[in-house]
Motif scaffolding. Structure first.
Motif, PDB file in Angstrom:
ATOM      1  N   PHE A  34      20.173   5.451  -2.113  1.00 19.90           N
ATOM      2  CA  PHE A  34      18.869   5.261  -1.477  1.00 19.90           C
ATOM      3  C   PHE A  34      18.324   6.637  -1.131  1.00 19.90           C
ATOM      4  N   GLU A  35      17.019   6.788  -1.260  1.00 21.28           N
ATOM      5  CA  GLU A  35      16.370   8.040  -0.893  1.00 21.28           C
ATOM      6  C   GLU A  35      14.994   7.702  -0.317  1.00 21.28           C
ATOM      7  N   LYS A  36      14.678   8.261   0.836  1.00 19.03           N
ATOM      8  CA  LYS A  36      13.359   8.052   1.434  1.00 19.03           C
ATOM      9  C   LYS A  36      12.325   8.800   0.593  1.00 19.03           C
ATOM     10  N   VAL A  37      11.210   8.148   0.292  1.00 20.19           N
ATOM     11  CA  VAL A  37      10.134   8.755  -0.491  1.00 20.19           C
ATOM     12  C   VAL A  37       8.800   8.421   0.154  1.00 20.19           C
ATOM     13  N   GLU A  38       7.796   9.214  -0.176  1.00 17.10           N
ATOM     14  CA  GLU A  38       6.435   8.918   0.235  1.00 17.10           C
ATOM     15  C   GLU A  38       5.647   8.530  -1.001  1.00 17.10           C
ATOM     16  N   VAL A  39       5.118   7.330  -1.004  1.00 17.13           N
ATOM     17  CA  VAL A  39       4.324   6.852  -2.134  1.00 17.13           C
ATOM     18  C   VAL A  39       2.893   7.341  -1.952  1.00 17.13           C
ATOM     19  N   LEU A  40       2.403   8.072  -2.940  1.00 15.03           N
ATOM     20  CA  LEU A  40       1.046   8.602  -2.872  1.00 15.03           C
ATOM     21  C   LEU A  40       0.050   7.722  -3.600  1.00 15.03           C
ATOM     22  N   ARG A  41       0.546   6.944  -4.539  1.00 13.74           N
ATOM     23  CA  ARG A  41      -0.339   6.050  -5.287  1.00 13.74           C
ATOM     24  C   ARG A  41       0.486   4.843  -5.735  1.00 13.74           C
ATOM     25  N   TYR A  42      -0.101   3.671  -5.573  1.00  9.88           N
ATOM     26  CA  TYR A  42       0.534   2.455  -6.056  1.00  9.88           C
ATOM     27  C   TYR A  42      -0.572   1.567  -6.591  1.00  9.88           C
ATOM     28  N   GLY A  43      -0.613   1.392  -7.897  1.00 10.66           N
ATOM     29  CA  GLY A  43      -1.690   0.623  -8.497  1.00 10.66           C
ATOM     30  C   GLY A  43      -3.018   1.294  -8.201  1.00 10.66           C
ATOM     31  N   GLY A  44      -3.956   0.563  -7.666  1.00 10.79           N
ATOM     32  CA  GLY A  44      -5.272   1.107  -7.368  1.00 10.79           C
ATOM     33  C   GLY A  44      -5.389   1.737  -5.994  1.00 10.79           C
ATOM     34  N   HIS A  45      -4.291   1.789  -5.210  1.00 10.24           N
ATOM     35  CA  HIS A  45      -4.338   2.330  -3.854  1.00 10.24           C
ATOM     36  C   HIS A  45      -4.001   3.823  -3.891  1.00 10.24           C
ATOM     37  N   HIS A  46      -4.787   4.638  -3.202  1.00 10.27           N
ATOM     38  CA  HIS A  46      -4.560   6.079  -3.149  1.00 10.27           C
ATOM     39  C   HIS A  46      -4.480   6.549  -1.697  1.00 10.27           C
ATOM     40  N   VAL A  47      -3.663   7.557  -1.462  1.00 11.26           N
ATOM     41  CA  VAL A  47      -3.648   8.223  -0.159  1.00 11.26           C
ATOM     42  C   VAL A  47      -3.598   9.711  -0.412  1.00 11.26           C
ATOM     43  N   GLU A  48      -4.082  10.465   0.538  1.00  5.38           N
ATOM     44  CA  GLU A  48      -4.052  11.925   0.439  1.00  5.38           C
ATOM     45  C   GLU A  48      -2.694  12.412   0.946  1.00  5.38           C
ATOM     46  N   PRO A  49      -2.091  13.409   0.253  1.00  6.23           N
ATOM     47  CA  PRO A  49      -0.827  13.955   0.738  1.00  6.23           C
ATOM     48  C   PRO A  49      -1.015  14.659   2.075  1.00  6.23           C
ATOM     49  N   HIS A  50       0.057  14.715   2.865  1.00  4.09           N
ATOM     50  CA  HIS A  50       0.008  15.398   4.155  1.00  4.09           C
ATOM     51  C   HIS A  50      -0.119  16.887   3.939  1.00  4.09           C
ATOM     52  N   ALA A  51      -0.904  17.541   4.770  1.00  7.80           N
ATOM     53  CA  ALA A  51      -1.093  19.004   4.648  1.00  7.80           C
ATOM     54  C   ALA A  51       0.016  19.740   5.335  1.00  7.80           C
ATOM     55  N   THR A  56       0.836  -1.195   0.000  1.00  7.36           N
ATOM     56  CA  THR A  56       0.000   0.000   0.000  1.00  7.36           C
ATOM     57  C   THR A  56       0.872   1.246   0.000  1.00  7.36           C
ATOM     58  N   PRO A  57       0.293   2.389  -0.365  1.00  8.19           N
ATOM     59  CA  PRO A  57       1.059   3.640  -0.321  1.00  8.19           C
ATOM     60  C   PRO A  57       1.528   3.963   1.085  1.00  8.19           C
ATOM     61  N   GLY A  58       2.550   4.786   1.179  1.00 10.23           N
ATOM     62  CA  GLY A  58       3.113   5.198   2.461  1.00 10.23           C
ATOM     63  C   GLY A  58       4.597   5.438   2.287  1.00 10.23           C
ATOM     64  N   GLN A  59       5.354   5.257   3.347  1.00 11.91           N
ATOM     65  CA  GLN A  59       6.795   5.478   3.303  1.00 11.91           C
ATOM     66  C   GLN A  59       7.480   4.333   2.554  1.00 11.91           C
ATOM     67  N   ALA A  60       8.447   4.688   1.735  1.00 13.97           N
ATOM     68  CA  ALA A  60       9.189   3.703   0.954  1.00 13.97           C
ATOM     69  C   ALA A  60      10.580   4.266   0.681  1.00 13.97           C
ATOM     70  N   VAL A  61      11.350   3.551  -0.109  1.00 15.30           N
ATOM     71  CA  VAL A  61      12.702   3.965  -0.476  1.00 15.30           C
ATOM     72  C   VAL A  61      12.835   3.900  -1.988  1.00 15.30           C
ATOM     73  N   LEU A  62      13.533   4.886  -2.542  1.00 18.20           N
ATOM     74  CA  LEU A  62      13.884   4.915  -3.956  1.00 18.20           C
ATOM     75  C   LEU A  62      15.333   4.467  -4.069  1.00 18.20           C
ATOM     76  N   LEU A  63      15.554   3.375  -4.771  1.00 20.84           N
ATOM     77  CA  LEU A  63      16.898   2.863  -5.034  1.00 20.84           C
ATOM     78  C   LEU A  63      17.257   3.256  -6.454  1.00 20.84           C
ATOM     79  N   ARG A  64      18.391   3.935  -6.624  1.00 20.16           N
ATOM     80  CA  ARG A  64      18.860   4.315  -7.958  1.00 20.16           C
ATOM     81  C   ARG A  64      20.204   3.647  -8.227  1.00 20.16           C
ATOM     82  N   ILE A  65      20.310   3.101  -9.432  1.00 23.24           N
ATOM     83  CA  ILE A  65      21.549   2.491  -9.884  1.00 23.24           C
ATOM     84  C   ILE A  65      21.998   3.245 -11.135  1.00 23.24           C
TER      85      ILE A  65
END
Length: 116
Positions: free
Chosen positions: A99-116, A3-12
């Motif tokens: 590595f970079e910490k990211v916030e996933v706002l949408r993944y597939g059919g799952h949606h979350v509202e951004p923090h205000a 589900t959306p939420g906190q995740a990590v971006l891995l770049r190579i």
């Protein structure tokens, strides 16, 4: 990643001519990531760049021997990405991994509202 939420971006970072034997390094990395069941991957081709060697990678008109920079990105849970890193240990033509910490706002059919 479920589900959306906190995740990590891995770049190579690498270049498009990097090989593992007779196979493209990009293809090897993508296949290993898929076998590891990571959430997904994107390969981005750069227009110009340089790395540790300071050799400039860029497109030259009428040159059939371009070797442009490439970035492979993965977004998933940190634990899953850290567990995947040993799969890259034998690959010599990887220039940089970040590595970079990211916030996933949408993944597939799952949606979350951004923090205000």
């Amino acid at each position: 990643m479920q589900t959306p939420g906190q995740a990590v971006l891995l770049r190579i970072y690498t270049d498009e001519n990097a090989l593992v034997g007779d196979r493209s390094l990009i293809d090897v990395i993508i296949r290993r990531a898929r076998d590891a069941r990571l959430a997904g991957a994107t390969v981005l081709r750069g227009r110009k760049g340089f790395g540790e060697s300071a050799r400039l990678h860029e497109h030259r008109p009428f040159d059939l021997n371009d070797n442009l920079p490439v970035v492979i990105e993965f977004v998933d849970e940190e634990a899953r990405l850290r567990a995947f890193l040993p799969e890259l240990d034998d690959l010599k033509d990887i220039g940089l991994i970040t590595f970079e910490k990211v916030e996933v706002l949408r993944y597939g059919g799952h949606h979350v509202e951004p923090h205000a």
